[in-house]
Structure formats: C-alpha cells, structure tokens
Design a protein around this motif. Sequence first.
Motif, PDB file in Angstrom:
ATOM      1  N   ARG A  15     -62.982  37.531 -62.423  1.00 40.32           N
ATOM      2  CA  ARG A  15     -62.747  39.061 -63.160  1.00 40.32           C
ATOM      3  C   ARG A  15     -62.386  40.010 -62.063  1.00 40.32           C
ATOM      4  NH1 ARG A  15     -63.643  41.684 -67.936  1.00 40.32           N
ATOM      5  NH2 ARG A  15     -64.007  43.886 -67.605  1.00 40.32           N
ATOM      6  N   GLN A  16     -62.866  39.971 -61.186  1.00 35.77           N
ATOM      7  CA  GLN A  16     -62.906  40.875 -60.112  1.00 35.77           C
ATOM      8  C   GLN A  16     -61.494  40.523 -59.057  1.00 35.77           C
ATOM      9  OE1 GLN A  16     -64.547  43.762 -59.184  1.00 35.77           O
ATOM     10  NE2 GLN A  16     -63.083  44.244 -57.971  1.00 35.77           N
ATOM     11  N   ALA A  17     -61.269  39.334 -59.179  1.00 34.63           N
ATOM     12  CA  ALA A  17     -59.916  39.145 -58.509  1.00 34.63           C
ATOM     13  C   ALA A  17     -58.516  39.589 -59.436  1.00 34.63           C
ATOM     14  CB  ALA A  17     -59.811  37.674 -58.339  1.00 34.63           C
ATOM     15  N   ILE A  18     -58.949  39.311 -60.715  1.00 34.19           N
ATOM     16  CA  ILE A  18     -58.051  39.787 -61.584  1.00 34.19           C
ATOM     17  C   ILE A  18     -57.664  41.369 -61.654  1.00 34.19           C
ATOM     18  CG2 ILE A  18     -57.061  40.048 -63.969  1.00 34.19           C
ATOM     19  CD1 ILE A  18     -58.612  37.322 -64.514  1.00 34.19           C
ATOM     20  N   LEU A  19     -58.577  42.195 -61.585  1.00 36.86           N
ATOM     21  CA  LEU A  19     -58.681  43.534 -61.580  1.00 36.86           C
ATOM     22  C   LEU A  19     -58.163  44.012 -59.912  1.00 36.86           C
ATOM     23  CD1 LEU A  19     -62.210  44.597 -63.048  1.00 36.86           C
ATOM     24  CD2 LEU A  19     -59.753  44.691 -64.226  1.00 36.86           C
ATOM     25  N   GLU A  20     -58.511  43.187 -58.967  1.00 39.76           N
ATOM     26  CA  GLU A  20     -57.972  43.548 -57.786  1.00 39.76           C
ATOM     27  C   GLU A  20     -56.420  43.331 -57.720  1.00 39.76           C
ATOM     28  OE1 GLU A  20     -58.256  44.997 -53.608  1.00 39.76           O
ATOM     29  OE2 GLU A  20     -59.628  45.117 -55.395  1.00 39.76           O
ATOM     30  N   ALA A  21     -56.156  42.183 -58.302  1.00 43.91           N
ATOM     31  CA  ALA A  21     -54.671  42.058 -58.508  1.00 43.91           C
ATOM     32  C   ALA A  21     -53.772  42.958 -59.098  1.00 43.91           C
ATOM     33  CB  ALA A  21     -54.431  40.699 -58.605  1.00 43.91           C
ATOM     34  N   ALA A  22     -54.351  43.336 -60.495  1.00 39.10           N
ATOM     35  CA  ALA A  22     -54.023  44.170 -61.147  1.00 39.10           C
ATOM     36  C   ALA A  22     -53.670  45.529 -60.641  1.00 39.10           C
ATOM     37  CB  ALA A  22     -54.602  44.144 -62.590  1.00 39.10           C
ATOM     38  N   LEU A  23     -54.387  45.916 -59.983  1.00 37.49           N
ATOM     39  CA  LEU A  23     -54.790  47.435 -59.205  1.00 37.49           C
ATOM     40  C   LEU A  23     -53.416  47.440 -58.384  1.00 37.49           C
ATOM     41  CD1 LEU A  23     -55.712  50.139 -58.586  1.00 37.49           C
ATOM     42  CD2 LEU A  23     -57.132  48.961 -56.828  1.00 37.49           C
ATOM     43  N   ASP A  24     -53.243  46.492 -57.557  1.00 32.54           N
ATOM     44  CA  ASP A  24     -51.960  46.101 -56.837  1.00 32.54           C
ATOM     45  C   ASP A  24     -50.764  46.227 -57.445  1.00 32.54           C
ATOM     46  OD1 ASP A  24     -52.810  46.236 -54.105  1.00 32.54           O
ATOM     47  OD2 ASP A  24     -52.969  43.926 -54.130  1.00 32.54           O
ATOM     48  N   VAL A  25     -50.424  45.412 -58.633  1.00 32.27           N
ATOM     49  CA  VAL A  25     -49.536  45.380 -59.193  1.00 32.27           C
ATOM     50  C   VAL A  25     -49.064  46.639 -60.000  1.00 32.27           C
ATOM     51  CG1 VAL A  25     -48.144  44.027 -61.472  1.00 32.27           C
ATOM     52  CG2 VAL A  25     -49.522  42.780 -59.454  1.00 32.27           C
ATOM     53  N   PHE A  26     -50.177  47.098 -60.816  1.00 30.83           N
ATOM     54  CA  PHE A  26     -49.790  48.332 -61.690  1.00 30.83           C
ATOM     55  C   PHE A  26     -49.435  49.569 -60.755  1.00 30.83           C
ATOM     56  CE2 PHE A  26     -52.857  46.582 -64.880  1.00 30.83           C
ATOM     57  CZ  PHE A  26     -51.644  46.244 -65.840  1.00 30.83           C
ATOM     58  N   SER A  27     -50.335  49.690 -59.548  1.00 32.63           N
ATOM     59  CA  SER A  27     -49.840  50.632 -58.736  1.00 32.63           C
ATOM     60  C   SER A  27     -48.484  50.879 -57.999  1.00 32.63           C
ATOM     61  CB  SER A  27     -50.733  50.953 -57.516  1.00 32.63           C
ATOM     62  OG  SER A  27     -50.814  49.740 -56.551  1.00 32.63           O
ATOM     63  N   GLN A  28     -48.027  49.513 -58.003  1.00 27.03           N
ATOM     64  CA  GLN A  28     -46.620  49.308 -57.405  1.00 27.03           C
ATOM     65  C   GLN A  28     -45.682  49.496 -58.555  1.00 27.03           C
ATOM     66  OE1 GLN A  28     -46.106  45.709 -55.311  1.00 27.03           O
ATOM     67  NE2 GLN A  28     -43.960  46.073 -54.669  1.00 27.03           N
ATOM     68  N   TYR A  29     -45.823  49.063 -59.542  1.00 25.88           N
ATOM     69  CA  TYR A  29     -44.788  48.733 -60.460  1.00 25.88           C
ATOM     70  C   TYR A  29     -45.030  49.600 -61.958  1.00 25.88           C
ATOM     71  CZ  TYR A  29     -43.597  44.673 -58.093  1.00 25.88           C
ATOM     72  OH  TYR A  29     -42.934  43.863 -57.071  1.00 25.88           O
ATOM     73  N   GLY A  30     -46.230  50.125 -61.961  1.00 21.60           N
ATOM     74  CA  GLY A  30     -46.460  51.123 -63.151  1.00 21.60           C
ATOM     75  C   GLY A  30     -46.901  50.032 -64.207  1.00 21.60           C
ATOM     76  N   PHE A  31     -47.378  50.643 -65.612  1.00 25.15           N
ATOM     77  CA  PHE A  31     -47.853  49.644 -66.382  1.00 25.15           C
ATOM     78  C   PHE A  31     -46.676  48.988 -67.239  1.00 25.15           C
ATOM     79  CE2 PHE A  31     -48.486  49.162 -71.292  1.00 25.15           C
ATOM     80  CZ  PHE A  31     -49.706  48.205 -71.072  1.00 25.15           C
ATOM     81  N   ARG A  32     -45.474  49.786 -67.298  1.00 28.90           N
ATOM     82  CA  ARG A  32     -44.538  49.124 -68.011  1.00 28.90           C
ATOM     83  C   ARG A  32     -43.875  48.166 -67.364  1.00 28.90           C
ATOM     84  NH1 ARG A  32     -41.646  54.614 -70.862  1.00 28.90           N
ATOM     85  NH2 ARG A  32     -43.296  54.965 -72.215  1.00 28.90           N
TER      86      ARG A  32
END
Length: 204
Positions: A15-32
Amino acid sequence: MPHDQQRTRIQRKNRQAILEAALDVFSQYGFRGATLDQIAQSAGLSKPNLLYYFPTKEAIHSALLSGLLGHWTAPLRSMNPDGDPVEEILTYVRRKLEMSREYPRESRLFANEVLQGAPHIGEMIQTEMKTLVDEKAAVIADWADQGRIPPLHPYHLIFSIWAMTQHYADFDTQVRATLGGADQDPFPEAETYLTTLFTRLLNP
C-alpha cells in the motif's frame, strides 16, 4: 512470524509503495494525465495487484490528498497567538519554504488539484482549511489592531507567503534553470531573501 502478521506487513508495504509511486506519477502528470498502469509499474506491482488495494485511480488520489491537507496546513496551525507576531510570521515563512524543499512532489500534487478546480478536496478546502485560515487571519488582524505589526490585509499576507514559498517547489525546473542549472540549490538564498523581505514588511 505468523502468517497473518506477515501478510499484514506485506499489505502495508505494498500500500505504501503504491502511494509513493502515485505521488511521483500524479505530481508529474496531474490527475488526468496519470494512469493506473503508470502507477503500478512505478510501484513494481501488477495492475491487478494494485487494484486489490485501490479499486480506482480516484481512490489512490483521494488517499494521497486527504493525508496531505493536514500535513500541508500544520505550519499555519502552529502559529501561536501568544507569541511574538513578527517571529511567528517569519517562522511560518521559513517552515513553508522548508516544506517546498523537502516535499516538492506533495506541493505539485496539491497545486495540480487546485488548478483543476479542486474536484477531490474542494469540500475540505471550503470547510477545514477555510476555518483554519479564518482563525489565523483573525490572529494577524488582532496583532495589527494592537499596533504590534503594521496594518496589513491578513488574508493577502497569507496568500503572499504561499505564493513566495510554494513557487520554489511548483516551478522548481524554472527556478533552477534561471539560476544556472539543475544542480543549483535556491533554498539558502531564498530563505535569506524572504526573511529580509518579510522582516522589512513587518517592521517598517
């Protein structure tokens, strides 16, 4: 280690790995612009495994943002009405700048959400965050009424602190390029500059 404890530990880790990865992806590409495939790949998990923990992209995004808002407002919450007004405001400036240095991805995640109209945390901004800002704006207004700082519009003072500190995270690439390259560290000089700027504003 009992099997149930091991499974729980692995689940927490994933779960933590997913949230950490999502933070990278969302901060780079935005939600959409972000995709579940990108998040799963970054987390080192299969997409079905990711969906076991979070059924949708929205669920991951909401989990990140709900944890972020409390963290993001902590420096303002710490402003002490009984403290020295100038030092309390300068401490807030320094802590916000420190957060931009230490948590740039979180800053960009928050900025991207607000730029989209805050579809996922709009209610929290209009309730919890507004209540906190109203409370601290009243403190600043009281300090001004007592003559302890000059008469300043408290909300716009807070907005200016946000703008001047979060800029270093949200526009990091532009800041570093303008200063001479990606290896440039803007934060020591930024702290000196902002401390001087707000000290002069608060001690005319």
